[in-house]
Write an enzyme that holds these catalytic residues in place. Structure first.
Site, PDB file in Angstrom:
ATOM      1  N   ASP A 374      26.156  40.258 -14.149  1.00  0.00           N
ATOM      2  CA  ASP A 374      25.521  39.037 -14.649  1.00  0.00           C
ATOM      3  C   ASP A 374      25.000  39.223 -16.065  1.00  0.00           C
ATOM      4  O   ASP A 374      24.982  38.282 -16.868  1.00  0.00           O
ATOM      5  CB  ASP A 374      24.411  38.558 -13.711  1.00  0.00           C
ATOM      6  CG  ASP A 374      23.354  39.615 -13.409  1.00  0.00           C
ATOM      7  OD1 ASP A 374      23.464  40.746 -13.928  1.00  0.00           O
ATOM      8  OD2 ASP A 374      22.421  39.322 -12.632  1.00  0.00           O
ATOM      9  N   HIS A 378      26.166  36.998 -19.076  1.00  0.00           N
ATOM     10  CA  HIS A 378      25.139  36.336 -19.893  1.00  0.00           C
ATOM     11  C   HIS A 378      25.411  36.562 -21.378  1.00  0.00           C
ATOM     12  O   HIS A 378      25.461  35.610 -22.171  1.00  0.00           O
ATOM     13  CB  HIS A 378      23.767  36.889 -19.507  1.00  0.00           C
ATOM     14  CG  HIS A 378      22.625  36.381 -20.323  1.00  0.00           C
ATOM     15  ND1 HIS A 378      21.742  35.428 -19.881  1.00  0.00           N
ATOM     16  CD2 HIS A 378      22.202  36.706 -21.575  1.00  0.00           C
ATOM     17  CE1 HIS A 378      20.839  35.179 -20.799  1.00  0.00           C
ATOM     18  NE2 HIS A 378      21.092  35.954 -21.849  1.00  0.00           N
ATOM     19  N   GLU A 379      25.600  37.829 -21.763  1.00  0.00           N
ATOM     20  CA  GLU A 379      25.809  38.135 -23.182  1.00  0.00           C
ATOM     21  C   GLU A 379      27.106  37.549 -23.705  1.00  0.00           C
ATOM     22  O   GLU A 379      27.165  37.006 -24.819  1.00  0.00           O
ATOM     23  CB  GLU A 379      25.778  39.649 -23.403  1.00  0.00           C
ATOM     24  CG  GLU A 379      24.499  40.332 -22.986  1.00  0.00           C
ATOM     25  CD  GLU A 379      23.240  39.698 -23.562  1.00  0.00           C
ATOM     26  OE1 GLU A 379      23.307  39.052 -24.633  1.00  0.00           O
ATOM     27  OE2 GLU A 379      22.183  39.823 -22.927  1.00  0.00           O
ATOM     28  N   HIS A 382      26.904  33.914 -24.398  1.00  0.00           N
ATOM     29  CA  HIS A 382      26.339  33.632 -25.723  1.00  0.00           C
ATOM     30  C   HIS A 382      27.463  33.544 -26.761  1.00  0.00           C
ATOM     31  O   HIS A 382      27.395  32.745 -27.695  1.00  0.00           O
ATOM     32  CB  HIS A 382      25.347  34.722 -26.133  1.00  0.00           C
ATOM     33  CG  HIS A 382      23.981  34.560 -25.556  1.00  0.00           C
ATOM     34  ND1 HIS A 382      23.249  33.400 -25.670  1.00  0.00           N
ATOM     35  CD2 HIS A 382      23.197  35.426 -24.856  1.00  0.00           C
ATOM     36  CE1 HIS A 382      22.075  33.550 -25.070  1.00  0.00           C
ATOM     37  NE2 HIS A 382      22.014  34.774 -24.572  1.00  0.00           N
ATOM     38  N   TYR A 393      18.863  28.592 -31.695  1.00  0.00           N
ATOM     39  CA  TYR A 393      18.053  29.470 -30.862  1.00  0.00           C
ATOM     40  C   TYR A 393      16.562  29.289 -31.137  1.00  0.00           C
ATOM     41  O   TYR A 393      15.871  30.189 -31.615  1.00  0.00           O
ATOM     42  CB  TYR A 393      18.478  30.918 -31.088  1.00  0.00           C
ATOM     43  CG  TYR A 393      18.170  31.827 -29.931  1.00  0.00           C
ATOM     44  CD1 TYR A 393      18.879  31.740 -28.736  1.00  0.00           C
ATOM     45  CD2 TYR A 393      17.178  32.782 -30.039  1.00  0.00           C
ATOM     46  CE1 TYR A 393      18.596  32.582 -27.681  1.00  0.00           C
ATOM     47  CE2 TYR A 393      16.888  33.638 -28.994  1.00  0.00           C
ATOM     48  CZ  TYR A 393      17.604  33.531 -27.815  1.00  0.00           C
ATOM     49  OH  TYR A 393      17.315  34.387 -26.757  1.00  0.00           O
ATOM     50  N   GLU A 402      19.857  29.972 -23.668  1.00  0.00           N
ATOM     51  CA  GLU A 402      19.570  30.981 -22.649  1.00  0.00           C
ATOM     52  C   GLU A 402      19.962  30.499 -21.258  1.00  0.00           C
ATOM     53  O   GLU A 402      20.486  31.256 -20.441  1.00  0.00           O
ATOM     54  CB  GLU A 402      18.081  31.340 -22.676  1.00  0.00           C
ATOM     55  CG  GLU A 402      17.688  32.273 -23.795  1.00  0.00           C
ATOM     56  CD  GLU A 402      18.364  33.630 -23.658  1.00  0.00           C
ATOM     57  OE1 GLU A 402      18.452  34.151 -22.530  1.00  0.00           O
ATOM     58  OE2 GLU A 402      18.823  34.163 -24.674  1.00  0.00           O
ATOM     59  N   ASP A 416      24.411  36.068  -5.727  1.00  0.00           N
ATOM     60  CA  ASP A 416      23.108  35.436  -5.544  1.00  0.00           C
ATOM     61  C   ASP A 416      22.823  34.540  -6.746  1.00  0.00           C
ATOM     62  O   ASP A 416      23.694  34.305  -7.583  1.00  0.00           O
ATOM     63  CB  ASP A 416      22.002  36.485  -5.374  1.00  0.00           C
ATOM     64  CG  ASP A 416      22.019  37.536  -6.483  1.00  0.00           C
ATOM     65  OD1 ASP A 416      22.143  37.157  -7.667  1.00  0.00           O
ATOM     66  OD2 ASP A 416      21.931  38.739  -6.186  1.00  0.00           O
ATOM     67  N   GLU A 418      20.133  35.170  -8.817  1.00  0.00           N
ATOM     68  CA  GLU A 418      19.145  35.954  -9.550  1.00  0.00           C
ATOM     69  C   GLU A 418      19.794  36.560 -10.791  1.00  0.00           C
ATOM     70  O   GLU A 418      20.990  36.858 -10.803  1.00  0.00           O
ATOM     71  CB  GLU A 418      18.577  37.072  -8.675  1.00  0.00           C
ATOM     72  CG  GLU A 418      18.156  36.624  -7.280  1.00  0.00           C
ATOM     73  CD  GLU A 418      17.081  35.566  -7.301  1.00  0.00           C
ATOM     74  OE1 GLU A 418      15.998  35.864  -7.826  1.00  0.00           O
ATOM     75  OE2 GLU A 418      17.316  34.444  -6.802  1.00  0.00           O
ATOM     76  N   GLU A 421      19.148  41.671 -11.340  1.00  0.00           N
ATOM     77  CA  GLU A 421      18.699  42.477 -10.202  1.00  0.00           C
ATOM     78  C   GLU A 421      19.348  43.859 -10.158  1.00  0.00           C
ATOM     79  O   GLU A 421      18.815  44.789  -9.538  1.00  0.00           O
ATOM     80  CB  GLU A 421      18.968  41.728  -8.882  1.00  0.00           C
ATOM     81  CG  GLU A 421      20.423  41.612  -8.468  1.00  0.00           C
ATOM     82  CD  GLU A 421      21.168  40.480  -9.150  1.00  0.00           C
ATOM     83  OE1 GLU A 421      22.313  40.207  -8.747  1.00  0.00           O
ATOM     84  OE2 GLU A 421      20.610  39.872 -10.090  1.00  0.00           O
ATOM     85  N   ASP A 431       7.195  48.414  -8.061  1.00  0.00           N
ATOM     86  CA  ASP A 431       6.048  47.597  -8.457  1.00  0.00           C
ATOM     87  C   ASP A 431       6.313  46.108  -8.272  1.00  0.00           C
ATOM     88  O   ASP A 431       5.545  45.278  -8.725  1.00  0.00           O
ATOM     89  CB  ASP A 431       5.700  47.885  -9.923  1.00  0.00           C
ATOM     90  CG  ASP A 431       4.247  47.561 -10.230  1.00  0.00           C
ATOM     91  OD1 ASP A 431       3.367  48.092  -9.528  1.00  0.00           O
ATOM     92  OD2 ASP A 431       4.007  46.786 -11.165  1.00  0.00           O
ATOM     93  N   ASP A 475       8.388  33.913 -28.590  1.00  0.00           N
ATOM     94  CA  ASP A 475       9.628  33.675 -27.845  1.00  0.00           C
ATOM     95  C   ASP A 475      10.433  32.506 -28.426  1.00  0.00           C
ATOM     96  O   ASP A 475      11.058  31.747 -27.706  1.00  0.00           O
ATOM     97  CB  ASP A 475       9.314  33.419 -26.368  1.00  0.00           C
ATOM     98  CG  ASP A 475      10.545  33.438 -25.471  1.00  0.00           C
ATOM     99  OD1 ASP A 475      11.540  34.081 -25.846  1.00  0.00           O
ATOM    100  OD2 ASP A 475      10.505  32.786 -24.406  1.00  0.00           O
ATOM    101  N   HIS A 480      13.210  31.806 -23.556  1.00  0.00           N
ATOM    102  CA  HIS A 480      13.462  32.474 -22.286  1.00  0.00           C
ATOM    103  C   HIS A 480      12.668  31.847 -21.145  1.00  0.00           C
ATOM    104  O   HIS A 480      13.193  31.671 -20.044  1.00  0.00           O
ATOM    105  CB  HIS A 480      13.116  33.963 -22.395  1.00  0.00           C
ATOM    106  CG  HIS A 480      14.064  34.750 -23.242  1.00  0.00           C
ATOM    107  ND1 HIS A 480      13.829  35.003 -24.574  1.00  0.00           N
ATOM    108  CD2 HIS A 480      15.255  35.321 -22.951  1.00  0.00           C
ATOM    109  CE1 HIS A 480      14.834  35.713 -25.072  1.00  0.00           C
ATOM    110  NE2 HIS A 480      15.711  35.923 -24.111  1.00  0.00           N
TER     111      HIS A 480
END
Length: 555
Positions: A374, A378-379, A382, A393, A402, A416, A418, A421, A431, A475, A480
């Site tokens: 993913d 994504h990249e 772009h 942007y 994005e 999925d 997400e 991940e 965490d 940002d 994002h």
């Protein structure tokens, strides 16, 4: 007390020069800023004005011709804001799609000289009716006087371009040149755009912009870098997570060390190739080399990031080709280049307008970022965006940039909804930081630092009621964070229609209707219209798009 881990950076579309200080995001490099550069003129808002007009009562003509498109634009200057279309527009292309629609692309021009990067698209339906217009217009150029006179000869410009790229005597074909108005670094240059193509040890397909008066080289870029004589074979390797990957590689001969094997894939027709490079973690781009191994088996620990980058690049290429008929990121077969082992413990991946770059992570937040299919999608998306809608942007257009990258990220990696991940380090997972963003449940993910949390609830929003009103210096105005609102709309639409239809609708919106400065409302309009184009007005698909955007408060 257990230390709280928060992801320090998100997937971005380019690199911020130098080291990354706390709470600073990598900034994008627009593809046109790297190649067909379109700098804003003194930050004038009129330098790149987006346009989207949908006709409620379609204007019918005898044919879907460029001349009738000009007639339409002349009659509707109040709607489009395009003055003197018969004087300031030149036909670029006429395309008829599988739906029977005709799309006529015009380049903006000054005194008959094309303005790099500016133009509009007229859309006819199968009944020769103009149903919509979109694009981007440089009104600053239209209103300002631009001197398009030249004192340098065409031959002199070509000679300067040949020298600038150290071209060999033997060329693949004779250089070509075109006179253009080239907005660059807050100045409008009248320039020769010279194309120089050659093979050899360092092959090139160079585009060089030579000032038509001073003879100075304003800008240049290489659009192709591969050798046709290489033959691709099968190899294999182990990825970051230990997955066995079948790879397309090339046998190469090195003068001192004999036969080697390179992560260079020439197996696909009509594309410059798929290549993976080694950045060597040394911060010196001059040392970057094509990734080469001693055998066809790339199984060393150091190889793993390169194996995944090479494998995932081909997967993303195959998706856009098979699902959308798109040949590479530019649609015209550009080479796909990836760089791995970038920087030292670098916690990011980026698209810089020409290629993908992946850090190895610091082992605390991220493992090597090329591990994520993913992430690669994504990249690389772009890159597709750079060659289509070219979404600016910043603010909502940047959030859409994005968001579309995320949407195609989860369409390619379809296990999925997400993002990221597969790139989280064990300490981060322990965490509770298990992914970067969630399209299905944005609120379940905490934003990555206190500075951004100060502008909202501290979690990613899933509705416009939770929109982060952030300044540009944070940002880029929330590109994002606020992207998760339109991400969630896409998830809801996908749940109703399935991934295949979602992809087709979003791809059409991106490549046919969206413009550089589109906002969320414009995106809804473009995506609704794309659903209508593909599945019909009043269809269940159109209703699903409306419902998805209604649910997140974009009206």
């Amino acid at each position: 007390m257990k230390k709280k881990l928060l992801v320090p950076v998100l997937l971005s579309s380019a690199l911020l020069a130098g080291s990354i200080p706390a709470n600073v995001f990598a900034q994008p490099v627009n593809s046109s800023a790297v190649s067909n550069v379109q700098a804003s003129k003194k930050s004038d808002e009129k330098a790149n004005v987006p346009l989207f007009v949908k006709e409620r009562s379609s204007a019918k003509f005898s044919s879907s011709s460029p001349s009738n498109a000009i007639k339409y634009l002349k009659k509707n200057q109040d709607k489009t804001g395009i003055k003197n279309p018969d004087k300031d527009l030149k036909v670029n292309s006429v395309q008829k799609d599988e739906l029977g629609m005709t799309h006529i692309r015009f380049n903006q021009a000054v005194n008959g000289v094309t303005v790099e990067g500016a133009g509009v698209i007229i859309h006819y339906n199968e009944k020769n009716e103009v149903v919509s217009v979109n694009g981007r217009v440089n009104q600053a150029i239209a209103e300002d006087a631009v001197d398009t006179s030249v004192s340098l000869s065409n031959d002199a410009a070509i000679k300067e371009a040949l020298s600038a790229v150290n071209a060999p005597k033997e060329l693949t074909y004779n250089p070509t040149s075109e006179l253009v108005v080239y907005p660059f670094e807050e100045e409008n240059h009248t320039a020769y755009k010279v194309n120089v193509n050659f093979m050899g040890d360092e092959p090139g397909n160079w585009f060089v912009f030579v000032d038509a008066n001073s003879g100075e080289v304003i800008d240049k870029y290489n659009g192709l870098m591969h050798a046709d004589e290489n033959k691709t074979q099968k190899g294999f390797g182990k990825g970051v997570h230990g997955d066995h990957r079948e790879l397309h590689i090339t046998r190469v001969k090195e003068p001192k060390s004999g036969t080697k094997f390179a992560l260079a894939d020439y197996s696909h027709e009509n594309i410059g190739g798929i290549f993976t490079y080694d950045a060597k973690n040394d911060g010196n781009s001059g040392n970057d080399t094509l990734y080469v191994g001693n055998s066809a088996a790339f199984i060393r620990d150091y190889d793993r990031a390169a194996v995944d980058a090479h494998y995932n690049s081909e997967k993303v290429y195959d998706y856009f080709l098979n699902e959308h008929g798109r040949n590479s990121l530019d649609g015209e077969g550009m080479a796909i280049n990836s760089y791995v082992h970038y920087g030292s413990n670098y916690n990011n991946a980026f698209w810089n307008g020409r290629f993908m770059t992946y850090g190895d992570g610091d082992g605390e937040f991220f493992i090597p970022l090329s591990a994520g299919l993913d992430v690669a999608a994504h990249e690389m998306t772009h890159g597709v965006i750079s060659h289509t809608a070219n979404l600016a942007y910043r603010n909502q257009s940047g959030a859409l940039n994005e968001s579309f990258a995320d949407v195609f990220g989860v369409l390619v990696d379809d296990e999925d909804w997400e993002m990221g991940e597969d790139i989280m380090a064990p300490a981060a997972k322990a965490d509770g930081v298990t992914r970067l963003r969630s399209l299905s449940d944005p609120n379940s993910v905490v934003v990555s630092n206190e500075q951004r949390a100060a502008y909202g609830s501290g979690v990613y929003p899933d509705h416009m009621d939770e929109y982060y009103d952030m300044p540009l210096n944070v940002d880029n105005g929330g590109v994002h964070v606020n992207s998760s609102i339109t991400n969630h709309a896409a998830y809801l639409i996908g749940q109703e229609l399935g991934r295949e239809k979602l992809g087709k609708i979003y791809y059409r919106a991106l490549t046919v209707y969206l413009t550089s400065n589109s906002n969320f409302s414009d995106a809804r309009q473009a995506i609704v219209q794309s659903a209508i184009d593909l599945y019909g007005e009043g269809s269940g698909e159109e209703a699903a798009v409306h419902a998805g955007f209604d649910a997140v408060g974009i009206y």
